[in-house]
Motif scaffolding. Structure first.
Motif, PDB file in Angstrom:
ATOM      1  N   UNK A 543       0.821  -1.207   0.000  1.00  0.00           N
ATOM      2  CA  UNK A 543       0.000   0.000   0.000  1.00  0.00           C
ATOM      3  C   UNK A 543       0.850   1.249   0.000  1.00  0.00           C
ATOM      4  N   UNK A 544       1.922   1.220   0.780  1.00  0.00           N
ATOM      5  CA  UNK A 544       2.848   2.336   0.812  1.00  0.00           C
ATOM      6  C   UNK A 544       3.505   2.533  -0.547  1.00  0.00           C
ATOM      7  N   UNK A 545       3.860   1.431  -1.176  1.00  0.00           N
ATOM      8  CA  UNK A 545       4.476   1.490  -2.513  1.00  0.00           C
ATOM      9  C   UNK A 545       3.550   2.197  -3.494  1.00  0.00           C
ATOM     10  N   UNK A 546       2.265   1.851  -3.438  1.00  0.00           N
ATOM     11  CA  UNK A 546       1.299   2.468  -4.345  1.00  0.00           C
ATOM     12  C   UNK A 546       1.173   3.962  -4.064  1.00  0.00           C
ATOM     13  N   UNK A 547       1.113   4.336  -2.780  1.00  0.00           N
ATOM     14  CA  UNK A 547       0.993   5.751  -2.423  1.00  0.00           C
ATOM     15  C   UNK A 547       2.230   6.535  -2.859  1.00  0.00           C
ATOM     16  N   UNK A 548       3.405   5.979  -2.570  1.00  0.00           N
ATOM     17  CA  UNK A 548       4.658   6.661  -2.918  1.00  0.00           C
ATOM     18  C   UNK A 548       4.788   6.804  -4.432  1.00  0.00           C
ATOM     19  N   UNK A 549       4.446   5.756  -5.163  1.00  0.00           N
ATOM     20  CA  UNK A 549       4.520   5.810  -6.625  1.00  0.00           C
ATOM     21  C   UNK A 549       3.602   6.895  -7.165  1.00  0.00           C
ATOM     22  N   UNK A 550       2.411   6.975  -6.572  1.00  0.00           N
ATOM     23  CA  UNK A 550       1.459   7.997  -7.015  1.00  0.00           C
ATOM     24  C   UNK A 550       2.006   9.400  -6.765  1.00  0.00           C
ATOM     25  N   UNK A 551       2.600   9.602  -5.593  1.00  0.00           N
ATOM     26  CA  UNK A 551       3.142  10.913  -5.255  1.00  0.00           C
ATOM     27  C   UNK A 551       4.328  11.277  -6.150  1.00  0.00           C
ATOM     28  N   UNK A 552       5.206  10.337  -6.389  1.00  0.00           N
ATOM     29  CA  UNK A 552       6.354  10.610  -7.262  1.00  0.00           C
ATOM     30  C   UNK A 552       5.905  10.857  -8.697  1.00  0.00           C
ATOM     31  N   UNK A 553       4.907  10.111  -9.140  1.00  0.00           N
ATOM     32  CA  UNK A 553       4.372  10.351 -10.487  1.00  0.00           C
ATOM     33  C   UNK A 553       3.810  11.768 -10.593  1.00  0.00           C
ATOM     34  N   UNK A 554       3.169  12.195  -9.507  1.00  0.00           N
ATOM     35  CA  UNK A 554       2.641  13.564  -9.492  1.00  0.00           C
ATOM     36  C   UNK A 554       3.774  14.581  -9.574  1.00  0.00           C
ATOM     37  N   UNK A 555       4.853  14.321  -8.821  1.00  0.00           N
ATOM     38  CA  UNK A 555       5.999  15.236  -8.865  1.00  0.00           C
ATOM     39  C   UNK A 555       6.620  15.281 -10.257  1.00  0.00           C
ATOM     40  N   UNK A 556       6.620  14.168 -10.922  1.00  0.00           N
ATOM     41  CA  UNK A 556       7.199  14.116 -12.271  1.00  0.00           C
ATOM     42  C   UNK A 556       6.306  14.818 -13.281  1.00  0.00           C
ATOM     43  N   UNK A 557       5.040  14.449 -13.255  1.00  0.00           N
ATOM     44  CA  UNK A 557       4.119  14.967 -14.276  1.00  0.00           C
ATOM     45  C   UNK A 557       3.754  16.428 -14.041  1.00  0.00           C
ATOM     46  N   UNK A 558       3.788  16.856 -12.756  1.00  0.00           N
ATOM     47  CA  UNK A 558       3.363  18.221 -12.449  1.00  0.00           C
ATOM     48  C   UNK A 558       4.202  19.263 -13.166  1.00  0.00           C
ATOM     49  N   UNK A 559       5.441  18.958 -13.442  1.00  0.00           N
ATOM     50  CA  UNK A 559       6.321  19.939 -14.081  1.00  0.00           C
ATOM     51  C   UNK A 559       6.878  19.454 -15.421  1.00  0.00           C
ATOM     52  N   UNK A 560       7.223  18.192 -15.500  1.00  0.00           N
ATOM     53  CA  UNK A 560       7.903  17.720 -16.713  1.00  0.00           C
ATOM     54  C   UNK A 560       6.987  17.665 -17.926  1.00  0.00           C
ATOM     55  N   UNK A 561       5.686  17.437 -17.711  1.00  0.00           N
ATOM     56  CA  UNK A 561       4.763  17.371 -18.837  1.00  0.00           C
ATOM     57  C   UNK A 561       4.171  18.748 -19.181  1.00  0.00           C
ATOM     58  N   UNK A 562       4.485  19.780 -18.373  1.00  0.00           N
ATOM     59  CA  UNK A 562       3.810  21.065 -18.527  1.00  0.00           C
ATOM     60  C   UNK A 562       4.782  22.241 -18.540  1.00  0.00           C
ATOM     61  N   UNK A 563       6.079  21.894 -18.593  1.00  0.00           N
ATOM     62  CA  UNK A 563       7.046  22.971 -18.415  1.00  0.00           C
ATOM     63  C   UNK A 563       6.993  23.995 -19.550  1.00  0.00           C
ATOM     64  N   UNK A 564       6.770  23.564 -20.789  1.00  0.00           N
ATOM     65  CA  UNK A 564       6.711  24.513 -21.904  1.00  0.00           C
ATOM     66  C   UNK A 564       5.477  25.405 -21.782  1.00  0.00           C
TER      67      UNK A 564
END
Length: 667
Positions: A543-564
């Motif tokens: 369960x922790x793995x799923x939560x952490x993965x979700x949070x890290x995915x958010x950190x990645x997508x929040x800026x890397x997919x929208x930086x331009x």
């Protein structure tokens, strides 16, 4: 034979008086109390308690032993007044034979596999002859309707120094459980060095309750008998309380021909005839019945008409009564105390074994509890260490975004150009300033070369794209490290519990009297260690793995997919602000200055577009999402540990209660 019958009756009367002196059997009560407290009714401990109960209730045991071919069977036949046990030149008693009281003659065969079977006594030779193979027979019980057997159980043994070592070992083990021992030897063999060696090897511990019987005295003169007795008392006296000489042959002959024995035989003949007649197709007619009764009465009259004096004299001559006197005067007084001592010792051993068993099982559960306690302590320390370690790494990831924003801001600032614009402002002209004319006024405004910024940052050189890829890779490294460390925490517990499980899911009792059921329950418990103890922790880690993965995915997508887009939004915002300032300036240049973007303003605008303030809460404070996740894991682990401890406490409490209950039986 009246005197001998009176002797037997007096012997039995004394035994009954000894029994009636107390209204209860404290030994039996003690056994049953301990049995109830132990609470186990399974073989072999059930058999051990059954054996103690039988010993508490049954008459004293007297073993008949000696070297092979010493006439033990003949001697017992004389005591029973009947040729029941087989005799021969070669050793014929190959099995322990318990001779007990019964309403009729019968043979009970006890097998090693637990079976029991009854046979007629005419079959006894088939089960005692050493020339026969009887490996599956454990021991025999012969029942005989002899009054003496109500008070004494005789144990016929294979003998010591037998041709078969197993016979010697069997006899030696039997001697430890009897109340008295009668050592039978032949007059012409008594006291020889070979016999002394056997006695010193096997009989040294039984001298206080042993009688030495020299058989076949009828073959020697009275002088030779006395001489042999004197010699044996001197040479073997250290092993025996008393030495007597008898003739088993004379005793058997006298007792088998006595009035009582012959009357009993006549009675058996009558009953056998009635039984045979009754088993025919036609029922026994009254005439036939009276004929059988008449024959019995006639036989009884003939027996009683004859004198029994010769048999009585022969019986006295045999000196068999000296054996019964020893049993009555020597063995019986010691039997009660030795029985009490043996039973209390047996009970103590059963208690200690059962307590030892519960301590062993308790230790197994405590081992698992220690594993869990150690895991909890280590997990708490590890979580605290990981919070600090990965908190710093999240700070570094956040700093990487800051660096990217700084780079973008610098590029935007470096591509802000100056553009000349003209505005027309009213001015008074003429000598008196009575005229108004609109005069052109030039001024400098900021202009962002957005296309050049995009080309440098996103297209030709893709500077920001490369930086964000590095940022995402770094985040992935941090994420993998977090999940790997979390997995290692669980793996450490899994290894320890699995090692414990492998050891105990196949663990069987090492001692014969340990409860197989108790250990079977423990093995079933151990086999479910994953479901009971590991799975809850594993589920939380997943369960922790799923939560952490979700949070890290958010950190990645929040800026890397929208930086331009975030950069374009920021530039657009700055451009609008420049335009708005121009419009206001042209309306009232004295009140509204022109807007010139500065580096800090550009950075703040980029941070807003990149949602950096939200990311800062997740990555740069003392309460990052990893901190929260670790605290959540620790709280979940604590709840699981509480549940596990309660579960193990129930297991431990059961064994502790058993130990305390059994310990109370000692008081």
């Amino acid at each position: 034979m009246e005197w001998f019958d009176n002797f037997i009756n007096e012997f039995l009367r004394a035994q009954k008086e000894a029994k009636s002196s107390t209204t209860s059997n404290p030994l039996l009560a003690s056994i049953r109390k301990t049995r109830q407290l132990v609470g186990v009714e399974e073989a072999p401990i059930k058999e051990a308690f059954d054996s103690l109960e039988r010993r508490a209730e049954e008459p004293m045991k007297v073993a008949i032993t000696g070297q092979f071919s010493s006439g033990k069977s003949t001697f017992l036949n004389a005591l029973l007044s009947k040729d029941v046990l087989p005799t021969g030149v070669t050793p014929v008693t190959s099995k322990v034979n318990y001779i007990r009281y019964g309403e009729e003659f019968k043979l009970q065969v006890h097998y090693y596999d637990g079976r029991e079977a009854f046979y007629g006594i005419e079959n006894i030779a088939s089960f005692t002859d050493q020339r026969q193979s009887m490996e599956d027979v454990k021991y025999l019980t012969l029942y005989a309707p002899m009054p003496l057997l109500k008070e004494v159980v005789f144990v016929d043994t294979p003998g010591l120094n037998s041709q078969a070592q197993s016979d010697t070992q069997t006899t030696q083990s039997v001697l430890k459980e009897v109340d008295g021992i009668i050592w039978l030897t032949l007059m012409d063999n008594a006291g020889k060095q070979s016999e002394v060696e056997v006695l010193r090897t096997y009989m040294d511990a039984y001298d206080s309750k042993s009688l030495c019987v020299l058989n076949q005295k009828d073959k020697f003169s009275p002088e030779d008998v006395e001489k042999t007795l004197s010699y044996v008392r001197e040479s073997l006296g250290e092993f025996f309380a008393k030495v007597v000489a008898i003739s088993a042959k004379q005793a058997l002959e006298a007792r088998s021909k006595s009035h009582q024995s012959r009357l009993e035989k006549a009675l058996y003949i009558m009953l056998e005839k009635i039984q045979k007649q009754s088993s025919k197709v036609c029922a026994l007619s009254p005439e036939a019945f009276y004929d059988v009764i008449g024959e019995y009465i006639k036989a009884c009259k003939e027996i009683m008409s004859e004198s029994d004096a010769a048999n009585e004299a022969l019986l006295r001559e045999s000196n068999i009564h000296s054996v019964l006197e020893f049993i009555d005067e020597q063995i019986r007084p010691k039997a009660a105390s030795s029985k009490a001592y043996a039973i209390e010792k047996g009970l103590s051993q059963l208690r200690e074994i059962t307590i030892s068993q519960h301590y062993e099982l308790l230790k197994i559960y405590e081992e698992l509890e220690n594993i869990l306690d150690t895991f909890e302590i280590q997990a708490q320390k590890t979580f605290e260490s990981l919070k600090s370690r990965f908190g710093k790494e999240l700070h570094q990831a956040y700093d990487k975004i800051q660096t990217i924003i700084d780079t973008i801001a610098s590029q935007i600032l470096s591509h802000i150009q100056t553009q000349t614009r003209t505005r027309f402002a009213p001015q008074k002209t003429g000598i008196l300033g009575s005229k108004v004319a609109y005069m052109p006024i030039t001024y400098e405004v900021a202009k962002i070369n957005a296309d050049e910024v995009y080309k440098i940052l996103f297209f030709n050189e893709d500077v920001i794209g490369k930086m964000f890829k590095q940022y995402v890779r770094y985040l992935r490294t941090v994420q993998d490290g977090v999940n790997q460390e979390n997995s290692l925490i669980y793996k450490g517990l899994e290894r320890a519990v699995t090692t414990w499980q492998r050891q105990y899911e196949t663990h069987f009792p090492q001692k014969t009297l340990y409860s197989k059921d108790e250990f079977a329950r423990m093995r079933r418990f151990a086999s479910k260690a994953y479901e009971i103890f590991l799975k809850p922790f594993n589920d939380e880690i997943r369960g922790s793995y799923a939560q952490i993965s979700s949070q890290f995915n958010h950190l990645s997508s929040a800026v890397s997919f929208n930086y331009q887009n975030a950069t374009e939004v920021s530039i657009g915002f700055l451009e609008r602000k420049i335009s708005e300032s121009i419009a206001l300036y042209e309306e009232n240049p004295e009140q509204f200055p022109l807007y010139q973007p500065k580096l800090d303003e550009i950075k703040n605008r980029l941070k807003t577009s990149f949602h950096l303030y939200e990311l800062e809460n997740m990555m740069y404070t003392n309460r990052t999402f990893l901190h929260k996740n670790y605290e959540w894991l620790m709280s979940r682990f604590s709840k699981i540990m509480k549940s596990h401890r309660e579960f193990l406490s129930e297991k431990k409490a059961y064994h502790k209660e058993c130990i305390e209950r059994i310990e109370s039986a000692k008081k």
